[in-house]
Design a protein around this motif. Sequence first.
Motif, PDB file in Angstrom:
ATOM      1  N   SER A  74       0.818  -1.223   0.000  1.00  0.00           N
ATOM      2  CA  SER A  74       0.000   0.000   0.000  1.00  0.00           C
ATOM      3  C   SER A  74       0.843   1.262   0.000  1.00  0.00           C
ATOM      4  O   SER A  74       0.367   2.326  -0.383  1.00  0.00           O
ATOM      5  CB  SER A  74      -0.895   0.040   1.231  1.00  0.00           C
ATOM      6  OG  SER A  74      -1.787  -1.033   1.192  1.00  0.00           O
ATOM      7  N   ARG A  75       2.053   1.161   0.524  1.00  0.00           N
ATOM      8  CA  ARG A  75       2.903   2.357   0.544  1.00  0.00           C
ATOM      9  C   ARG A  75       4.380   1.980   0.521  1.00  0.00           C
ATOM     10  O   ARG A  75       4.770   0.917   1.013  1.00  0.00           O
ATOM     11  CB  ARG A  75       2.618   3.212   1.773  1.00  0.00           C
ATOM     12  CG  ARG A  75       2.700   2.447   3.072  1.00  0.00           C
ATOM     13  CD  ARG A  75       2.986   3.337   4.261  1.00  0.00           C
ATOM     14  NE  ARG A  75       1.978   4.324   4.519  1.00  0.00           N
ATOM     15  CZ  ARG A  75       2.046   5.199   5.536  1.00  0.00           C
ATOM     16  NH1 ARG A  75       3.061   5.161   6.354  1.00  0.00           N
ATOM     17  NH2 ARG A  75       1.099   6.082   5.728  1.00  0.00           N
ATOM     18  N   TYR A  77       7.659   4.012   1.705  1.00  0.00           N
ATOM     19  CA  TYR A  77       8.212   5.225   2.311  1.00  0.00           C
ATOM     20  C   TYR A  77       9.732   5.078   2.367  1.00  0.00           C
ATOM     21  O   TYR A  77      10.248   4.117   2.930  1.00  0.00           O
ATOM     22  CB  TYR A  77       7.644   5.425   3.727  1.00  0.00           C
ATOM     23  CG  TYR A  77       6.297   6.131   3.744  1.00  0.00           C
ATOM     24  CD1 TYR A  77       5.423   6.053   2.657  1.00  0.00           C
ATOM     25  CD2 TYR A  77       5.905   6.889   4.845  1.00  0.00           C
ATOM     26  CE1 TYR A  77       4.199   6.709   2.662  1.00  0.00           C
ATOM     27  CE2 TYR A  77       4.680   7.558   4.861  1.00  0.00           C
ATOM     28  CZ  TYR A  77       3.830   7.457   3.770  1.00  0.00           C
ATOM     29  OH  TYR A  77       2.626   8.107   3.785  1.00  0.00           O
ATOM     30  N   SER A  92      10.248   7.799  -5.975  1.00  0.00           N
ATOM     31  CA  SER A  92       9.507   7.685  -7.236  1.00  0.00           C
ATOM     32  C   SER A  92      10.407   7.098  -8.322  1.00  0.00           C
ATOM     33  O   SER A  92       9.949   6.335  -9.177  1.00  0.00           O
ATOM     34  CB  SER A  92       8.916   9.036  -7.660  1.00  0.00           C
ATOM     35  OG  SER A  92       9.934   9.955  -7.996  1.00  0.00           O
ATOM     36  N   ASN A 113      -1.514   2.452  -7.404  1.00  0.00           N
ATOM     37  CA  ASN A 113      -2.290   2.906  -6.240  1.00  0.00           C
ATOM     38  C   ASN A 113      -1.470   2.898  -4.944  1.00  0.00           C
ATOM     39  O   ASN A 113      -2.023   2.898  -3.847  1.00  0.00           O
ATOM     40  CB  ASN A 113      -3.541   2.039  -6.078  1.00  0.00           C
ATOM     41  CG  ASN A 113      -4.393   2.055  -7.319  1.00  0.00           C
ATOM     42  OD1 ASN A 113      -4.627   1.027  -7.946  1.00  0.00           O
ATOM     43  ND2 ASN A 113      -4.833   3.231  -7.716  1.00  0.00           N
ATOM     44  N   CYS A 114      -0.160   2.881  -5.132  1.00  0.00           N
ATOM     45  CA  CYS A 114       0.722   2.831  -3.952  1.00  0.00           C
ATOM     46  C   CYS A 114       1.097   4.261  -3.532  1.00  0.00           C
ATOM     47  O   CYS A 114       1.372   5.112  -4.364  1.00  0.00           O
ATOM     48  CB  CYS A 114       1.969   2.041  -4.357  1.00  0.00           C
ATOM     49  SG  CYS A 114       3.073   1.707  -3.013  1.00  0.00           S
ATOM     50  N   ASP A 115       1.116   4.497  -2.219  1.00  0.00           N
ATOM     51  CA  ASP A 115       1.498   5.812  -1.686  1.00  0.00           C
ATOM     52  C   ASP A 115       3.021   5.835  -1.551  1.00  0.00           C
ATOM     53  O   ASP A 115       3.588   5.059  -0.790  1.00  0.00           O
ATOM     54  CB  ASP A 115       0.815   5.980  -0.318  1.00  0.00           C
ATOM     55  CG  ASP A 115       1.172   7.268   0.362  1.00  0.00           C
ATOM     56  OD1 ASP A 115       1.828   8.120  -0.262  1.00  0.00           O
ATOM     57  OD2 ASP A 115       0.808   7.426   1.550  1.00  0.00           O
ATOM     58  N   VAL A 116       3.678   6.723  -2.290  1.00  0.00           N
ATOM     59  CA  VAL A 116       5.148   6.732  -2.332  1.00  0.00           C
ATOM     60  C   VAL A 116       5.657   8.101  -1.902  1.00  0.00           C
ATOM     61  O   VAL A 116       5.167   9.118  -2.384  1.00  0.00           O
ATOM     62  CB  VAL A 116       5.619   6.409  -3.770  1.00  0.00           C
ATOM     63  CG1 VAL A 116       7.112   6.623  -3.916  1.00  0.00           C
ATOM     64  CG2 VAL A 116       5.253   4.985  -4.140  1.00  0.00           C
ATOM     65  N   SER A 133       5.019   4.046   9.377  1.00  0.00           N
ATOM     66  CA  SER A 133       4.400   2.909   8.682  1.00  0.00           C
ATOM     67  C   SER A 133       3.845   1.888   9.672  1.00  0.00           C
ATOM     68  O   SER A 133       2.875   1.182   9.369  1.00  0.00           O
ATOM     69  CB  SER A 133       5.417   2.258   7.738  1.00  0.00           C
ATOM     70  OG  SER A 133       5.733   3.187   6.728  1.00  0.00           O
ATOM     71  N   PHE A 136       0.601   3.145  10.502  1.00  0.00           N
ATOM     72  CA  PHE A 136      -0.303   2.881   9.363  1.00  0.00           C
ATOM     73  C   PHE A 136      -0.846   1.449   9.409  1.00  0.00           C
ATOM     74  O   PHE A 136      -2.057   1.234   9.260  1.00  0.00           O
ATOM     75  CB  PHE A 136       0.465   3.138   8.059  1.00  0.00           C
ATOM     76  CG  PHE A 136      -0.243   2.704   6.818  1.00  0.00           C
ATOM     77  CD1 PHE A 136      -1.324   3.427   6.322  1.00  0.00           C
ATOM     78  CD2 PHE A 136       0.163   1.563   6.142  1.00  0.00           C
ATOM     79  CE1 PHE A 136      -1.977   3.023   5.161  1.00  0.00           C
ATOM     80  CE2 PHE A 136      -0.490   1.149   4.985  1.00  0.00           C
ATOM     81  CZ  PHE A 136      -1.561   1.873   4.497  1.00  0.00           C
ATOM     82  N   LYS A 143      -3.241  -4.243   5.699  1.00  0.00           N
ATOM     83  CA  LYS A 143      -2.377  -3.628   4.679  1.00  0.00           C
ATOM     84  C   LYS A 143      -0.896  -3.871   4.989  1.00  0.00           C
ATOM     85  O   LYS A 143      -0.523  -4.150   6.117  1.00  0.00           O
ATOM     86  CB  LYS A 143      -2.647  -2.127   4.614  1.00  0.00           C
ATOM     87  CG  LYS A 143      -4.090  -1.827   4.233  1.00  0.00           C
ATOM     88  CD  LYS A 143      -4.184  -0.660   3.299  1.00  0.00           C
ATOM     89  CE  LYS A 143      -5.505  -0.707   2.569  1.00  0.00           C
ATOM     90  NZ  LYS A 143      -6.325   0.456   2.805  1.00  0.00           N
ATOM     91  N   ALA A 145       3.171  -2.307   4.244  1.00  0.00           N
ATOM     92  CA  ALA A 145       3.953  -1.126   3.858  1.00  0.00           C
ATOM     93  C   ALA A 145       5.405  -1.544   3.661  1.00  0.00           C
ATOM     94  O   ALA A 145       5.882  -2.468   4.327  1.00  0.00           O
ATOM     95  CB  ALA A 145       3.868  -0.075   4.956  1.00  0.00           C
TER      96      ALA A 145
END
Length: 442
Positions: A74-75, A77, A92, A113-116, A133, A136, A143, A145
């Motif tokens: 999902s993310r 970081y 990115s 759809n991943c939060d980066v 995270s 999160f 989820k 991370a």
Amino acid sequence: MTFGIEAASYYVPSLYLEIKDLAEKRGIEPAKLEKGLGLHKMGFPDVHEDAATFAAEALLKLIKDYNINPKEISRIYLGTESALDAAKPTASYAMQMVEKVLEKEFGERVFRNCDVVDMTFACIGAVDALHNSLDFVRANPDKKAVVIASDYAKYELASSGEYTQGGGAVAVLISSKPDLIEIENNWGIATESVFDFFKPRRHFKKEDLTNAPESFPQKIEIFTDEPVFDGQYSNQCYQDRIREAYDHYKEITGLNKSYENWKYLIFHLPYAFHGKRVFTEIYSLENGLSYETPEEQKAVAKSEEYLQFINDKIEKSQRASSEIGNMYTASIFMALLSALQTSFNENEELAEQEIGFLGYGSGSKSKVFAGKVSENWKKVVKKWKLFESLKNRTAIDFETYEKLHRKQLQNSVNENYKGFGLTSVELENPVLKGARYYDYQG
Ligand SMILES: CC(=O)CC(=O)SCCNC(=O)CCNC(=O)[C@H](O)C(C)(C)COP(=O)(O)OP(=O)(O)OC[C@H]1O[C@@H](n2cnc3c(N)ncnc32)[C@H](O)[C@@H]1OP(=O)(O)O
């Protein structure tokens, strides 16, 4: 429910310089670096490597080694202080590199759809990403991370930071299935704004520049990847912050002497012996020992009890650092990998053992927290082969090292490298100036 690290992978630069070669050329006694600071080899990036390729390598290895479905991440970081751009996150670049490799199996833009994002607070940025995270996944237990720590620790040639260079990345999967280590939700924190080590937009005056043309502005402002720092002051800030964060941790948990419960103490290691050198203060305070004068401090450091304590609780975490050098945000994660890999190799059982972490980032902040090794830890560690993989790097001589440092080489030292590599930086097209392009050699 428990939360923590489910899996972990790493990447170290493909080149290294023997620290004794550096010592010889700089007129430093090798014993000071080897026996005083614990340095043996210094990891160094090849022409095509940077913080984004390190991160991409660690992320791809994590996904492949543990058969992770990338769509379930999902993310991502990324903790770094070696950002390649002041706006576009290094995460990115790393994400896109990995997406391209996964395209065949998972289709285009698997991280759509991943939060980066990048997180920056000097060397503690990735611990911040971990902390965040964990919050999160606590809020979203279904989820997963990924936290990546990736950095290139570069200092000016011939400076006192030169022998504490290094680099690399560690990627960890955070979830409610912490097969490696469960992390408890108690965070001792200490923050103070100081100038011990920082990377300002440097201000240059015209007279500072040799052969500046007439048309040059009187003052210019540029980014450099080398920090402004005061070594001994940074040591003091580190020592002060970890003491304050440790006290805060004890206050939160109500524990009297936390480190006694810890099988290992895992520090941010700017060089291998740093943790053991600075922990003497907390150790003395906890054990009612005098720590006022330099003589008293030396006496604690040299005492039989303290040497035994280091041997039991810190030494194994130092081993990878001696071979790689400073990895900034990734150092504390690599110290964990080093300790666990060593225990694994020595057939030691760690399940249920508690591990303490003491993170530090210049500027300055410390976080102290703890975790419990999981039943399944060996299944995770068996993928690493950390010390074997460190033997697969290429040694470079001092002349090559200096040329790489000065960015004077056009071609990679390992011309037939495998994996991710920078291929070009756009310099002409005004709407893409500075854009970086990478590829993957399978
Ligand atoms: C940057 C980050 O990542 C964030 C942080 O953690 S900040 C804290 C660390 N700061 C940095 O890493 C900044 C960059 N590095 C530096 O500025 C410097 O390299 C440094 C501050 C880390 C070291 O500074 P230095 O002046 O070269 O070393 P110094 O502090 O004198 O230590 C040398 C050690 O070698 C020992 N030594 C010297 N000669 C020796 C010899 N011949 N044989 C054995 N030991 C010897 C000394 O006794 C001393 O050890 P002890 O104090 O434990 O006895």
